[in-house]
Design a protein around this motif. Sequence first.
Motif, PDB file in Angstrom:
ATOM      1  N   GLN A  48      33.233  29.373  44.235  1.00 56.61           N
ATOM      2  CA  GLN A  48      33.897  29.133  45.543  1.00 56.61           C
ATOM      3  C   GLN A  48      34.371  30.382  46.306  1.00 56.61           C
ATOM      4  O   GLN A  48      34.413  30.247  47.379  1.00 56.61           O
ATOM      5  CB  GLN A  48      35.130  27.940  45.380  1.00 56.61           C
ATOM      6  CG  GLN A  48      36.390  28.720  44.996  1.00 56.61           C
ATOM      7  CD  GLN A  48      36.421  28.915  43.271  1.00 56.61           C
ATOM      8  OE1 GLN A  48      35.383  28.458  42.735  1.00 56.61           O
ATOM      9  NE2 GLN A  48      37.331  29.478  42.673  1.00 56.61           N
ATOM     10  N   SER A  62      43.403  39.071  40.006  1.00 57.12           N
ATOM     11  CA  SER A  62      42.595  38.767  40.912  1.00 57.12           C
ATOM     12  C   SER A  62      43.179  37.768  41.863  1.00 57.12           C
ATOM     13  O   SER A  62      42.503  36.912  42.393  1.00 57.12           O
ATOM     14  CB  SER A  62      41.048  38.197  40.808  1.00 57.12           C
ATOM     15  OG  SER A  62      41.065  36.926  40.271  1.00 57.12           O
ATOM     16  N   GLY A  63      44.532  37.856  42.129  1.00 56.72           N
ATOM     17  CA  GLY A  63      45.319  36.840  42.943  1.00 56.72           C
ATOM     18  C   GLY A  63      45.134  37.267  44.486  1.00 56.72           C
ATOM     19  O   GLY A  63      44.837  38.305  44.655  1.00 56.72           O
ATOM     20  N   ILE A 123      37.847  42.724  43.418  1.00 56.41           N
ATOM     21  CA  ILE A 123      39.047  42.505  43.072  1.00 56.41           C
ATOM     22  C   ILE A 123      40.031  43.046  44.205  1.00 56.41           C
ATOM     23  O   ILE A 123      41.162  42.283  44.628  1.00 56.41           O
ATOM     24  CB  ILE A 123      39.541  43.208  41.422  1.00 56.41           C
ATOM     25  CG1 ILE A 123      38.735  42.560  40.476  1.00 56.41           C
ATOM     26  CG2 ILE A 123      41.030  43.345  41.273  1.00 56.41           C
ATOM     27  CD1 ILE A 123      38.918  43.306  39.280  1.00 56.41           C
ATOM     28  N   GLU A 137      40.531  32.675  32.435  1.00 58.75           N
ATOM     29  CA  GLU A 137      40.708  33.992  32.697  1.00 58.75           C
ATOM     30  C   GLU A 137      42.138  34.184  33.167  1.00 58.75           C
ATOM     31  O   GLU A 137      42.916  35.273  32.719  1.00 58.75           O
ATOM     32  CB  GLU A 137      39.849  34.758  33.808  1.00 58.75           C
ATOM     33  CG  GLU A 137      38.537  34.799  33.462  1.00 58.75           C
ATOM     34  CD  GLU A 137      37.699  36.071  33.558  1.00 58.75           C
ATOM     35  OE1 GLU A 137      38.609  36.934  33.954  1.00 58.75           O
ATOM     36  OE2 GLU A 137      36.732  35.911  33.364  1.00 58.75           O
ATOM     37  N   SER A 142      39.545  25.356  48.303  1.00 55.58           N
ATOM     38  CA  SER A 142      38.364  26.065  47.799  1.00 55.58           C
ATOM     39  C   SER A 142      38.425  25.856  46.474  1.00 55.58           C
ATOM     40  O   SER A 142      39.357  26.760  45.781  1.00 55.58           O
ATOM     41  CB  SER A 142      38.428  27.424  48.586  1.00 55.58           C
ATOM     42  OG  SER A 142      37.316  28.106  47.764  1.00 55.58           O
ATOM     43  N   LYS A 163      52.094  38.494  40.543  1.00 56.29           N
ATOM     44  CA  LYS A 163      50.642  38.933  40.570  1.00 56.29           C
ATOM     45  C   LYS A 163      49.775  38.431  39.462  1.00 56.29           C
ATOM     46  O   LYS A 163      50.196  38.870  38.302  1.00 56.29           O
ATOM     47  CB  LYS A 163      50.732  40.506  40.670  1.00 56.29           C
ATOM     48  CG  LYS A 163      49.399  40.794  41.093  1.00 56.29           C
ATOM     49  CD  LYS A 163      49.282  42.506  41.176  1.00 56.29           C
ATOM     50  CE  LYS A 163      48.007  42.920  41.227  1.00 56.29           C
ATOM     51  NZ  LYS A 163      47.873  44.394  41.680  1.00 56.29           N
ATOM     52  N   ILE A 166      33.711  35.569  36.893  1.00 55.55           N
ATOM     53  CA  ILE A 166      34.865  36.150  36.879  1.00 55.55           C
ATOM     54  C   ILE A 166      35.715  35.295  38.122  1.00 55.55           C
ATOM     55  O   ILE A 166      36.757  34.887  38.063  1.00 55.55           O
ATOM     56  CB  ILE A 166      35.121  37.646  37.298  1.00 55.55           C
ATOM     57  CG1 ILE A 166      34.313  38.489  36.331  1.00 55.55           C
ATOM     58  CG2 ILE A 166      36.522  38.059  37.388  1.00 55.55           C
ATOM     59  CD1 ILE A 166      34.267  39.794  36.430  1.00 55.55           C
ATOM     60  N   PHE A 167      35.236  35.028  39.206  1.00 51.29           N
ATOM     61  CA  PHE A 167      36.005  34.665  40.546  1.00 51.29           C
ATOM     62  C   PHE A 167      35.483  33.054  40.853  1.00 51.29           C
ATOM     63  O   PHE A 167      36.236  32.553  41.649  1.00 51.29           O
ATOM     64  CB  PHE A 167      35.773  35.568  41.705  1.00 51.29           C
ATOM     65  CG  PHE A 167      35.863  36.975  41.588  1.00 51.29           C
ATOM     66  CD1 PHE A 167      37.198  37.533  41.322  1.00 51.29           C
ATOM     67  CD2 PHE A 167      34.739  37.818  41.153  1.00 51.29           C
ATOM     68  CE1 PHE A 167      37.496  38.625  41.093  1.00 51.29           C
ATOM     69  CE2 PHE A 167      35.190  39.234  41.024  1.00 51.29           C
ATOM     70  CZ  PHE A 167      36.517  39.829  41.279  1.00 51.29           C
ATOM     71  N   ILE A 222      43.422  32.905  42.804  1.00 50.68           N
ATOM     72  CA  ILE A 222      41.802  32.413  42.604  1.00 50.68           C
ATOM     73  C   ILE A 222      41.477  32.918  41.168  1.00 50.68           C
ATOM     74  O   ILE A 222      42.161  33.727  40.436  1.00 50.68           O
ATOM     75  CB  ILE A 222      41.167  32.900  43.799  1.00 50.68           C
ATOM     76  CG1 ILE A 222      41.143  34.556  43.751  1.00 50.68           C
ATOM     77  CG2 ILE A 222      41.838  32.372  45.112  1.00 50.68           C
ATOM     78  CD1 ILE A 222      40.303  34.955  44.931  1.00 50.68           C
ATOM     79  N   GLY A 223      40.358  32.593  40.926  1.00 50.90           N
ATOM     80  CA  GLY A 223      39.861  33.036  39.581  1.00 50.90           C
ATOM     81  C   GLY A 223      39.696  31.723  38.660  1.00 50.90           C
ATOM     82  O   GLY A 223      39.884  30.666  39.157  1.00 50.90           O
TER      83      GLY A 223
END
Lengths: 202, 251
Positions: B123, A9-10, B90, A51, A143, A6, B119-120, A46-47
């Motif tokens: 995309q 933000s996965g 999140i 970070e 993406s 993990k 942060i993300f 992702i992210g």
Amino acid sequence: MISILKLKSGNISSVENMLKFLGHKVEIITNKSELLKAKKLILPGIGSFDETMNYLKQNELIETLRLLIIKNEVPTLGICMGMQILLSSSEEGKPCEGLSVFPQKIKKFDKNFSKVPHVGWNKLEIINSQEMFLDEKNFFYFSHSYFLEKILSENVISLSVNGSKFVSSIKKNNVIGAQFHPEKSHKYGFHFLDYFAEKFYV
Amino acid sequence: MFNFRVIPVLTINEGKLVKTFKFNNNTYVGDPINTVKIFNNKFVDELIILDISKSILDLEPDFENIKSICSECFSPITYGGGVSKIDHCIKLFELGVEKIVFNNVLFEDRKFLDEFVKIFGSQSMILSLNIFFQKDDYFIYDYRKKKITNIKLKDFFKDILSIYPGEILIYSVDRDGSKRGLDFNILESIDNTANIPIILAGGLNNYEEILEAKRMKLDAVAGSYFFTMHGKFNSILISYLNSRQIEQIRE
């Protein structure tokens, strides 16, 4: 058993869901001791690059990951950001070092490429598929805004085109990296993850 | 080359799948999870799930429901509705949501959107613009107040580029559920030199339009009526492109 690490933000659930659907045993892991027991590892994500690396640093996972992947040769699949952190650095975010399994760098798509971010389904031009049985009729979901431009040709599984060519999947010994998301690529993803789960051993 | 996508939009209202007409008159379509299952079996390119009850009432996303939806679909899922905190995002990404679509926040909290991109990444973000055609021009529609604003699409489009969205969903409200066809003229009123992927929605009614959108080098089209209803009496019929058509749009 496949262990999914993990990351902050996965997209862990999608990978987990697809592997379970395909009948594979899966666990979600978060720390060093669990990581050291992993027999087969997936780095999703992702992210942003910095970070993600910061998260690994804060959780003291960087050295363990390197040890696991490079020395213990645990079969590993990095997906999207999970692939990019296998490289040495990225133009994304604050400068920081990646896992450096591969020495090359991740760049930002520039004006030579048609779409930024590159979002959607795309084909693979297979360079070295060997036992993977990847087919050029397969489509995968992408993406991303950052990409791998060049890597040793022996490490390239496939290239894809977003205006210009970029490296869309890589392999070296026990590690596979995919810029695309097999877990979002329905029937084509089934094939890819099945291969990793059942046939990919060092 | 880059691949064109065809995306069903599923609208959820209080846990039920509904079809809207000009963003009004919700008609019950069915159970969202079963519908997602059907689209998954048809190897859908992508799904956009909009929970309208959450955004109108300012409620949090229904994470349990989204979790069930995501576990039934192996194609990318975009979710929108009631997302106003980084924590929501999140959680949604962890559940398997691929992208989040924002609309109201655009008018209320742009800093949040900047933070999101930081942060993300771009995309992961789709900005949605609801458009109403009136007096020879396209205006932004405020669906919470059910009012056409005096903001012109062309100005607003230029303005939101500074958020660095990954994609922009342009939804023609006056064509929603109308079967009048996609409004391709909208594209002429925007200046997309930044080359941001555009998803055009509202009014999609036949396969020919999908091919036309592909010829026009649009990135994607989205539709709701076309994929959930059928015929003179608006009977419910969940459908997607057949395999021959999928091959054709991939060419």
